[in-house]
Scaffold this motif. Structure first.
Motif, mmCIF file in Angstrom:
data_model
loop_
_atom_site.group_PDB
_atom_site.id
_atom_site.type_symbol
_atom_site.label_atom_id
_atom_site.label_comp_id
_atom_site.label_asym_id
_atom_site.label_seq_id
_atom_site.Cartn_x
_atom_site.Cartn_y
_atom_site.Cartn_z
ATOM 1 N N VAL A 121 1.620 -6.980 -6.728
ATOM 2 C CA VAL A 121 0.282 -5.485 -6.353
ATOM 3 C C VAL A 121 -0.425 -5.880 -5.655
ATOM 4 C CG1 VAL A 121 0.480 -3.307 -7.894
ATOM 5 C CG2 VAL A 121 2.558 -4.763 -8.424
ATOM 6 N N MET B 21 -4.056 -3.402 -5.853
ATOM 7 C CA MET B 21 -4.813 -2.387 -5.926
ATOM 8 C C MET B 21 -5.422 -2.062 -4.850
ATOM 9 S SD MET B 21 -5.087 -3.534 -9.985
ATOM 10 C CE MET B 21 -6.755 -2.547 -10.158
ATOM 11 N N PRO C 99 3.630 -2.956 -2.457
ATOM 12 C CA PRO C 99 3.228 -1.578 -3.806
ATOM 13 C C PRO C 99 2.223 -2.033 -3.348
ATOM 14 C CG PRO C 99 4.345 -3.241 -5.291
ATOM 15 C CD PRO C 99 4.935 -3.943 -3.194
ATOM 16 N N VAL D 144 -1.944 0.339 -5.096
ATOM 17 C CA VAL D 144 -1.738 1.092 -6.126
ATOM 18 C C VAL D 144 -3.715 1.514 -6.195
ATOM 19 C CG1 VAL D 144 -2.807 2.089 -8.412
ATOM 20 C CG2 VAL D 144 -1.487 0.424 -7.986
ATOM 21 N N VAL E 167 -6.596 3.497 -6.331
ATOM 22 C CA VAL E 167 -7.799 3.652 -7.212
ATOM 23 C C VAL E 167 -8.984 3.692 -6.743
ATOM 24 C CG1 VAL E 167 -9.098 2.920 -9.560
ATOM 25 C CG2 VAL E 167 -6.515 1.736 -8.765
ATOM 26 N N GLU F 278 0.021 8.538 -4.088
ATOM 27 C CA GLU F 278 -1.327 9.721 -5.348
ATOM 28 C C GLU F 278 -2.518 8.221 -6.090
ATOM 29 O OE1 GLU F 278 -1.135 11.455 -9.897
ATOM 30 O OE2 GLU F 278 0.747 10.793 -8.575
ATOM 31 N N ILE G 40 -5.217 7.379 -8.311
ATOM 32 C CA ILE G 40 -5.606 7.377 -9.685
ATOM 33 C C ILE G 40 -7.038 7.532 -10.092
ATOM 34 C CG2 ILE G 40 -5.307 6.283 -11.661
ATOM 35 C CD1 ILE G 40 -2.426 5.422 -10.502
ATOM 36 N N MET H 78 -4.377 3.786 -14.499
ATOM 37 C CA MET H 78 -3.867 3.215 -14.120
ATOM 38 C C MET H 78 -3.427 1.873 -13.670
ATOM 39 S SD MET H 78 -7.642 1.360 -12.270
ATOM 40 C CE MET H 78 -7.171 -0.490 -13.587
ATOM 41 N N GLU I 231 0.713 2.404 -13.399
ATOM 42 C CA GLU I 231 1.215 2.367 -12.776
ATOM 43 C C GLU I 231 1.198 0.898 -12.216
ATOM 44 O OE1 GLU I 231 2.999 4.755 -9.291
ATOM 45 O OE2 GLU I 231 2.240 5.577 -11.180
ATOM 46 N N VAL I 232 0.187 0.149 -12.364
ATOM 47 C CA VAL I 232 0.148 -1.123 -11.918
ATOM 48 C C VAL I 232 1.153 -1.987 -12.239
ATOM 49 C CG1 VAL I 232 -0.311 -3.675 -11.922
ATOM 50 C CG2 VAL I 232 -2.245 -1.971 -11.356
ATOM 51 N N HIS J 274 5.112 -1.343 -11.174
ATOM 52 C CA HIS J 274 5.434 -1.609 -9.841
ATOM 53 C C HIS J 274 6.259 -3.432 -9.416
ATOM 54 C CE1 HIS J 274 4.103 1.512 -7.248
ATOM 55 N NE2 HIS J 274 3.103 1.035 -7.645
#
Length: 441
Positions: free
Chosen positions: A86, A88, A114, A116, A118, A142, A144, A157, A160-161, A164
């Protein structure tokens, strides 16, 4: 079972390191005796709810021109794409959406990993939300809002991490073939070692289902048993900068070690053991893996009857935090002693997952205490009530004592050495957890 890997990517000054430090918490400073690794803080163990993962900081960029920033951002994003489960992607609400963010977002989107998104520095959700929405334009999902400095939004956050993380499938759970990671600095001969070991015996080259890594797993049959070698040498970095290459090899090593049972650390005999070797070895030590140090290119050394001892002493000195590691002198070129490597892998794996009966353990410790009196302080002496093994990989023991403060590091080391004298445990770290039993003096 391997932990998922989460990588942080982002421009300079968006608060990556603040966020990294918040997530890494204080736990990162616990490992005092591993040189280099913990100081660089490239990676940390993080857990959220019931999920544990390895967090990787892909690197700081401090150049002054936009072109350099963008090329380095791409480099970072590539490292994250190559190694992480994942990603970020950190942006900054105060600076808003910038060109470099867009370009990196395109790369991340194409990677199918994936991501995320931030948006950091949102100290006041009401005030900044309109600016946060602007980041929807990146087209990677989206945004965050968080504030790393004020620790706001961190839980959302992390939720969400971990959402995935790849589902572990039953097949992977049951794969009990020994997994061996071959790690080391660039150009020490990792690839040639794997090629020689797998040679004609190469069975399958596959990515294990459920892992999104690109490390190539090679299964090899030797004497009727199947072994899986995890090769980290698959990707060639084009970077000319030594620090970047070093950082990259450490990141690759973390992801490979995470998945392995036994780690083979390859050292170049013609160069001798270096500080960078110690950093990479420290990763395997921190993770409590079975460890073999393979001194490669041994055929290229002018030798006399003292060579093995001199080289071994030097390695023990530089890697003093892992005196238990096995050392083997090999040549990937000529195949010298490679059959010994398989034998050693078997021994180290068995030791890394060995369980000791509680009764026997307590006898050993009682004997050790009788031979060398426990330390005391201000008239109070350490008492060891009981010891029991609670887990394997690495073998981990809980020691119940009357006062934790009296259990000095040196006495724990002494107990460890007595246990090793009795049971060997060659090639594996041992962990000791000290607990106090209240109400007993």
């Amino acid at each position: 079972m391997s932990k998922p890997v989460v990588a942080i990517v982002g421009r300079p000054n968006v608060g990556k390191s603040t966020l990294f430090n918040v997530l890494a918490g204080e736990r990162i400073s616990i490992v005092k005796d591993t040189p280099g690794v913990t100081r660089d803080r490239i990676y940390a163990d993080v857990s959220w709810l019931d999920k544990a993962f390895t967090l990787i900081d892909t690197g700081g960029i401090e150049p002054d021109s936009d072109d350099i920033i963008l090329s380095q951002m791409r480099e970072q994003a590539q490292i994250a794409i190559d190694t992480a489960d994942v990603i970020m992607f950190i942006t900054d609400v105060r600076q808003g959406l910038v060109d470099a963010d867009e370009k990196v977002a395109n790369m991340l989107r194409r990677s199918k990993k994936p991501v995320v998104l931030v948006v950091n520095k949102v100290d006041d959700f009401k005030k900044y939300m309109p600016d946060v929405y602007e980041f929807y334009n990146l087209g990677i999902g989206e945004p965050i809002p968080v504030s790393a400095a004020s620790m706001l939004g961190i839980g959302d956050m992390l939720d969400e991490v971990i959402a995935h993380f790849p589902e572990r499938n039953a097949e992977e759970e049951e794969d009990d073939r020994p997994k061996i990671a071959v790690i080391g600095k660039p150009n020490v001969g990792k690839s040639s070692l794997i090629n020689k070991l797998t040679g004609e015996k190469r069975v399958i080259v596959s990515d294990i289902a459920g892992t999104t890594r690109d490390a190539i797993d090679t299964a090899v049959k030797y004497c009727g048993r199947e072994y899986v070698f995890i090769d980290t040498a698959g990707l060639r970095r084009k970077s000319k900068i030594k620090e970047e290459l070093e950082r990259y090899s450490i990141i690759r090593a973390v992801t490979a070690v995470e998945r392995a049972d036994v780690v083979v650390i390859v050292i170049d005999a013609t160069e001798g053991v270096t500080e960078q070797d110690a950093k990479i070895a420290g990763i395997a030590h921190d993770r409590g893996k079975g460890i073999i140090i393979a001194v490669n290119k041994w055929d290229a050394i002018e030798k006399n009857d003292k060579s093995v001892k001199e080289h071994s002493d030097r390695i023990r000195q530089v890697l003093s935090f892992m005196p238990y590691a096995e050392i083997l002198f090999i040549s990937a070129q000529t195949g010298q002693r490679l059959n010994k490597l398989y034998e050693m892998i078997d021994v180290v794996m068995a030791n890394n997952s060995m369980r000791l009966a509680t009764g026997v353990l307590n006898e050993i410790v009682a004997e050790a205490v009788a031979m060398q009196q426990p330390p005391s302080d201000k008239g109070k002496r350490l008492k060891i009530f009981y010891i029991t093994q609670v887990s394997v990989k690495p073998p981990t023991f809980v020691v119940f004592v009357n006062d934790k403060k009296l259990m000095h590091f040196s006495y724990t080391r002494y107990i460890e050495n007595r246990i090793r004298d009795a049971f060997g445990f060659r090639g594996t770290a041992l962990r000791f957890i000290i607990r106090e039993r209240k109400g007993e003096s």
